[in-house]
Design a protein around this motif. Structure first.
Motif, PDB file in Angstrom:
ATOM      1  N   UNK A   1       0.815  -1.215   0.000  1.00  0.00           N
ATOM      2  CA  UNK A   1       0.000   0.000   0.000  1.00  0.00           C
ATOM      3  C   UNK A   1       0.855   1.275   0.000  1.00  0.00           C
ATOM      4  N   UNK A   2       0.444   2.232  -0.811  1.00  0.00           N
ATOM      5  CA  UNK A   2       1.102   3.533  -0.813  1.00  0.00           C
ATOM      6  C   UNK A   2       0.593   4.407   0.331  1.00  0.00           C
ATOM      7  N   UNK A   3      -0.658   4.157   0.740  1.00  0.00           N
ATOM      8  CA  UNK A   3      -1.305   4.937   1.798  1.00  0.00           C
ATOM      9  C   UNK A   3      -1.611   4.029   2.979  1.00  0.00           C
ATOM     10  N   UNK A   4      -1.155   4.440   4.171  1.00  0.00           N
ATOM     11  CA  UNK A   4      -1.457   3.716   5.408  1.00  0.00           C
ATOM     12  C   UNK A   4      -2.360   4.588   6.275  1.00  0.00           C
TER      13      UNK A   4
ATOM     14  N   UNK B   1       7.747  12.101   4.409  1.00  0.00           N
ATOM     15  CA  UNK B   1       6.464  11.636   3.860  1.00  0.00           C
ATOM     16  C   UNK B   1       5.320  12.453   4.460  1.00  0.00           C
ATOM     17  N   UNK B   2       4.322  12.831   3.654  1.00  0.00           N
ATOM     18  CA  UNK B   2       3.187  13.590   4.200  1.00  0.00           C
ATOM     19  C   UNK B   2       2.441  12.809   5.284  1.00  0.00           C
ATOM     20  N   UNK B   3       2.091  13.516   6.364  1.00  0.00           N
ATOM     21  CA  UNK B   3       1.367  12.932   7.492  1.00  0.00           C
ATOM     22  C   UNK B   3       0.110  13.767   7.719  1.00  0.00           C
TER      23      UNK B   3
ATOM     24  N   UNK C   1      -6.605  10.211  -1.741  1.00  0.00           N
ATOM     25  CA  UNK C   1      -6.347   9.556  -3.026  1.00  0.00           C
ATOM     26  C   UNK C   1      -5.656  10.525  -3.977  1.00  0.00           C
ATOM     27  N   UNK C   2      -6.127  11.774  -3.974  1.00  0.00           N
ATOM     28  CA  UNK C   2      -5.498  12.780  -4.831  1.00  0.00           C
ATOM     29  C   UNK C   2      -4.041  13.008  -4.481  1.00  0.00           C
ATOM     30  N   UNK C   3      -3.759  13.125  -3.180  1.00  0.00           N
ATOM     31  CA  UNK C   3      -2.364  13.291  -2.741  1.00  0.00           C
ATOM     32  C   UNK C   3      -1.519  12.108  -3.178  1.00  0.00           C
ATOM     33  N   UNK C   4      -2.072  10.910  -2.961  1.00  0.00           N
ATOM     34  CA  UNK C   4      -1.330   9.680  -3.262  1.00  0.00           C
ATOM     35  C   UNK C   4      -1.034   9.568  -4.753  1.00  0.00           C
ATOM     36  N   UNK C   5      -1.932  10.075  -5.556  1.00  0.00           N
ATOM     37  CA  UNK C   5      -1.729  10.063  -7.010  1.00  0.00           C
ATOM     38  C   UNK C   5      -0.850  11.210  -7.496  1.00  0.00           C
ATOM     39  N   UNK C   6      -0.404  12.060  -6.560  1.00  0.00           N
ATOM     40  CA  UNK C   6       0.467  13.172  -6.942  1.00  0.00           C
ATOM     41  C   UNK C   6      -0.268  14.328  -7.586  1.00  0.00           C
ATOM     42  N   UNK C   7      -1.580  14.430  -7.353  1.00  0.00           N
ATOM     43  CA  UNK C   7      -2.362  15.516  -7.935  1.00  0.00           C
ATOM     44  C   UNK C   7      -2.091  16.828  -7.205  1.00  0.00           C
TER      45      UNK C   7
ATOM     46  N   UNK D   1      -5.544  21.568  -5.589  1.00  0.00           N
ATOM     47  CA  UNK D   1      -6.859  21.939  -6.129  1.00  0.00           C
ATOM     48  C   UNK D   1      -7.624  20.697  -6.578  1.00  0.00           C
ATOM     49  N   UNK D   2      -6.947  19.796  -7.262  1.00  0.00           N
ATOM     50  CA  UNK D   2      -7.580  18.569  -7.749  1.00  0.00           C
ATOM     51  C   UNK D   2      -7.917  17.640  -6.597  1.00  0.00           C
ATOM     52  N   UNK D   3      -7.009  17.528  -5.625  1.00  0.00           N
ATOM     53  CA  UNK D   3      -7.245  16.649  -4.474  1.00  0.00           C
ATOM     54  C   UNK D   3      -8.482  17.108  -3.686  1.00  0.00           C
ATOM     55  N   UNK D   4      -8.633  18.424  -3.515  1.00  0.00           N
ATOM     56  CA  UNK D   4      -9.816  18.962  -2.834  1.00  0.00           C
ATOM     57  C   UNK D   4     -11.076  18.620  -3.623  1.00  0.00           C
TER      58      UNK D   4
END
Length: 343
Positions: free
Chosen positions: A7-10, A190-192, A304-310, A313-316
């Motif tokens: 998993x990329x996201x925990x 890593x973003x938390x 999901x947006x963050x994890x996809x590197x968006x 604005x797109x993640x929101x």
């Protein structure tokens, strides 16, 4: 799903089985509950509100839904990311309720990294719906017994992950586990992400919240949680002035972003570099089925947006899109037939 998934996201939180039913205002008054409440009860304390769980079993429209805020968010993120991309830590009992949660997570593509308790039942949450409001009473049960050493047993998943999301509810359970993830995230860049989760978290769990905040890259909350934060931390600003509260949470950090949702009103995003509001996606009132879990869905789409590197604005927008999808379902759920995101 294979445990060899990476998993990329925990996510870390309190897994619960939601009891959900419609109630009248008089029922809430009977137990001293507000229309939009979130409180904890303990089976060992002879708390009168424990009776709600038994009473709701007799309600005509009672439904059982896999819940727990961070677990809802994990399933929401997996709705975008697909199977094996999201892992979820939490503690459950060895019972039929945890089997239900395992099934739901598997169907959603979430890898369950549960800590099992032999003699304590899986936690449960009574979600009482009154119009567009929902009042939640939670008995954490086994969720209250998560320990940091369970992270150690699955540390390879932590090391492989690129993003971390923690529900603020877990501050009542194991601040040590949260700090363990937070320190790893900070050390590795890593973003938390921390969700404030409920007004009682800043109010009654101020000390552990203060411990964790310095490690946060993103803090998510709503207007009620923002007001509680302002009151608990003695901020001079008006409790309705979300921008001022966000500035206080960001402090002197150049890397922290605060996101406040406020129902149908615009979402506020503030960092040292930028301040912006985002109108919510319009949705006809007759399409709204249940707002329970809308905030969790927003967080799922956003993660999901963050994890996809968006870009943010797109993640929101992904968060708002998933929230609008979720409130057309019963409980903190998503359509069984996959709907593709439209920007």
């Amino acid at each position: 799903m294979s445990a060899t998934a990476k998993p990329q996201l925990i996510c870390l939180g309190n897994p619960l089985l939601d009891y959900q039913a419609t109630v009248q205002p008089e029922y809430l008054e009977k137990y001293g509950l507000k229309p939009d409440d979130a409180i904890l009860v303990d089976a060992a304390s002879n708390e009168p509100r424990m009776a709600i769980f038994e009473e709701m079993l007799g309600f005509d429209d009672v439904k059982f839904v896999a819940g727990g805020a961070a677990q809802n968010t994990a399933r929401g993120a997996a709705y975008f990311l697909g199977a094996g991309q999201v892992g979820y830590f939490g503690s459950v009992g060895e019972d039929k309720y945890s089997e239900k949660l395992l099934e739901e997570n598997k169907a959603a593509g979430v890898l369950s990294l549960y800590q099992f308790q032999k003699d304590i039942g899986t936690g449960k949450c009574a979600a009482m719906i009154n119009g567009h409001y929902r009042s939640m009473v939670t008995d954490l049960g086994a969720a209250n017994y998560f320990t940091p050493d369970h992270l150690d047993k699955h540390w390879d998943f932590v090391e492989q992950a690129k993003f971390f999301y923690v529900g603020g509810f877990h501050l009542t359970v194991s601040p040590e586990a949260i700090l363990k993830l937070a320190k790893h995230a900070q050390e590795k860049g890593k973003p938390f992400v921390l969700n404030l989760s409920a007004p009682f978290i800043p109010q009654f769990f101020k000390a552990p919240l203060e411990q964790v905040l310095p490690y946060t890259t993103y803090v998510i909350g709503n207007e009620s949680e923002a007001a509680s934060y302002a009151e608990s931390f003695g901020l001079p600003s008006d409790k309705r002035d979300l921008l001022s509260i966000a500035k206080q949470i960001v402090g002197d950090s150049q890397d922290r972003t605060v996101i406040f949702t406020q129902g149908l009103d615009p979402t506020i995003v503030y960092s040292a570099k930028n301040s912006k509001t985002y109108p919510v996606r319009p949705l006809a009132g007759d399409k709204i089925v249940d707002t329970n879990g809308a905030g969790d869905a927003f967080a799922g789409g956003f993660m999901a947006g963050l994890t996809q590197g968006k870009p943010i604005d797109t993640a929101i927008d992904m968060g708002q899109w998933l929230a609008s999808l979720s409130i057309q379902e019963v409980g903190p759920s998503y359509p069984k037939s996959k709907v593709e995101y439209q920007a």
